[in-house]
Design a protein around this motif. Structure first.
Motif, mmCIF file in Angstrom:
data_model
loop_
_atom_site.group_PDB
_atom_site.id
_atom_site.type_symbol
_atom_site.label_atom_id
_atom_site.label_comp_id
_atom_site.label_asym_id
_atom_site.label_seq_id
_atom_site.Cartn_x
_atom_site.Cartn_y
_atom_site.Cartn_z
ATOM 1 N N LEU A 10 50.661 30.653 41.512
ATOM 2 C CA LEU A 10 49.969 31.293 40.395
ATOM 3 C C LEU A 10 49.692 30.297 39.282
ATOM 4 O O LEU A 10 50.351 29.268 39.156
ATOM 5 C CB LEU A 10 50.810 32.447 39.837
ATOM 6 N N GLN A 14 49.594 33.023 34.101
ATOM 7 C CA GLN A 14 50.073 34.203 34.828
ATOM 8 C C GLN A 14 51.590 34.166 34.976
ATOM 9 O O GLN A 14 52.259 35.187 34.844
ATOM 10 C CB GLN A 14 49.424 34.269 36.210
ATOM 11 N N GLN A 15 52.154 32.989 35.232
ATOM 12 C CA GLN A 15 53.607 32.864 35.336
ATOM 13 C C GLN A 15 54.282 33.228 34.011
ATOM 14 O O GLN A 15 55.311 33.916 33.991
ATOM 15 C CB GLN A 15 53.983 31.423 35.723
ATOM 16 N N GLU A 18 54.138 36.997 33.570
ATOM 17 C CA GLU A 18 55.095 37.673 34.446
ATOM 18 C C GLU A 18 56.517 37.522 33.930
ATOM 19 O O GLU A 18 57.322 38.457 34.002
ATOM 20 C CB GLU A 18 54.986 37.106 35.869
ATOM 21 N N MET A 245 46.888 38.730 40.835
ATOM 22 C CA MET A 245 47.742 37.721 40.208
ATOM 23 C C MET A 245 46.963 36.409 40.245
ATOM 24 O O MET A 245 46.813 35.800 41.306
ATOM 25 C CB MET A 245 49.078 37.578 40.951
ATOM 26 N N LEU A 246 46.466 35.990 39.098
ATOM 27 C CA LEU A 246 45.520 34.879 39.076
ATOM 28 C C LEU A 246 46.176 33.572 39.485
ATOM 29 O O LEU A 246 47.229 33.195 38.958
ATOM 30 C CB LEU A 246 44.893 34.748 37.694
ATOM 31 N N PHE A 251 41.964 31.711 35.736
ATOM 32 C CA PHE A 251 41.702 32.185 34.375
ATOM 33 C C PHE A 251 40.429 31.556 33.836
ATOM 34 O O PHE A 251 39.587 32.223 33.234
ATOM 35 C CB PHE A 251 42.883 31.863 33.450
ATOM 36 N N GLU A 255 37.991 34.686 35.224
ATOM 37 C CA GLU A 255 38.367 35.768 34.311
ATOM 38 C C GLU A 255 37.169 36.356 33.575
ATOM 39 O O GLU A 255 37.085 37.560 33.346
ATOM 40 C CB GLU A 255 39.420 35.264 33.318
#
Length: 293
Positions: A10, A14-15, A18, A245-246, A251, A255
């Motif tokens: 990812l 995104q990490q 999360e 989940m990018l 992004f 996106e």
């Protein structure tokens, strides 16, 4: 500990998202009586307004224009269908066509790839539908006659993390001290952790996660085991994965085109929000698409 190794492909943003979403200090809200009460209330309100709602119909085709024509067929084999081969049912006789001034698509992007769209979406929208990374997820549920995790181990809600195949075991925060037993989420995993379980049958998932629970809490728990079931979102044709989940670079690259409308077709669902994988994100996207129209 936070399952980051299963999502190492990812993007960094995104990490970070999360990690924040799953922080032990994060507060989560649920609906007493079940989360399905939310769509049920929406449905009741729509009925009161005289809006016709059709269930169990799968969108198969879009004929785009000033009015867009949507073609549907029943999503599951209906009574009386003849079988064309092993596990394949003949298409239902009923095909419903609807002409609409504006359309909101909330289909997960991978599932939308099988739509017959005429004329086709723009190249960048097609690229987004084709490439946006979706994770898998698998969840296994085991029912027990007694709540041994509470009575013997003083566990009320929360989770157990293990390096066994089950990885993450959750104890739902409902009915504390109940006398009628309860349910344990014996495994809830994502991405590469979930990919392993896709190949297993429902019965095998139940068996292996029960074995893991027995290793942690003792063989005696088998005496109170009642039944188990599981859900793998990668095997679900209506979701084709747990959530967007990018991946690295998406992004910047995709996106901007996730939310972008195509003439009178608008794109909703949690994947088009910044609260990906949450009901909150789906609501946020619903408000945005309503404002667009």
């Amino acid at each position: 500990m936070l399952n980051l190794e299963s999502r190492s492909n990812l993007g960094l943003i995104q990490q970070i998202v999360e990690t924040i979403d799953h922080d032990p200090k994060a507060t989560y809200f649920g609906i007493g009586g079940g989360m399905d009460l939310l769509p049920q209330r929406f449905y009741e309100y729509l009925q009161q307004q005289g809006v016709q709602v059709y269930f169990n119909h799968m969108l198969t085709k879009l004929d785009r224009g000033t009015k867009t024509t949507l073609h549907f067929e029943a999503g599951k084999p209906q009574a009386g269908n003849t079988m064309l081969g092993h596990g394949v049912a003949a298409p239902p006789a009923l095909h419903k066509t609807v002409a609409a001034d504006e359309v909101i698509l909330t289909i997960p992007f991978p599932a939308a790839r099988v739509l017959d769209v005429n004329p086709a979406f723009s190249p960048l929208k097609r690229k987004t539908l084709r490439e946006l990374n979706y994770n898998g997820a698998t969840k296994v549920f085991l029912q027990f006659r007694d709540r041994f995790w509470e009575t013997k181990h003083n566990i009320f809600g929360g989770q157990v993390i293990t390096d066994l195949a089950s990885r993450f075991i959750y104890f739902p925060s409902t009915d504390f001290g109940g006398k009628d037993g309860g349910v344990v989420i014996s495994s809830f995993v994502w991405a590469t952790e979930a990919a392993m379980w896709v190949a297993f049958t429902d019965e095998s998932r139940v068996e292996y996660t029960l074995n893991d629970l027995a290793k942690i809490f003792g063989e005696g728990i088998r005496d109170s085991f009642v039944v188990g079931t599981s859900q793998s979102w990668s095997n679900d044709i209506y979701s084709t994965g747990e959530a967007a989940m990018l991946a690295a670079g998406q992004f910047m690259e995709l996106e901007g085109y996730v939310q972008q409308a195509e003439d009178n077709i608008h794109f909703g669902g949690d994947a088009t929000s910044f609260k990906i994988a949450w009901i909150e994100g789906a609501i946020e996207a619903g408000i945005r698409t309503a404002l667009e129209i």
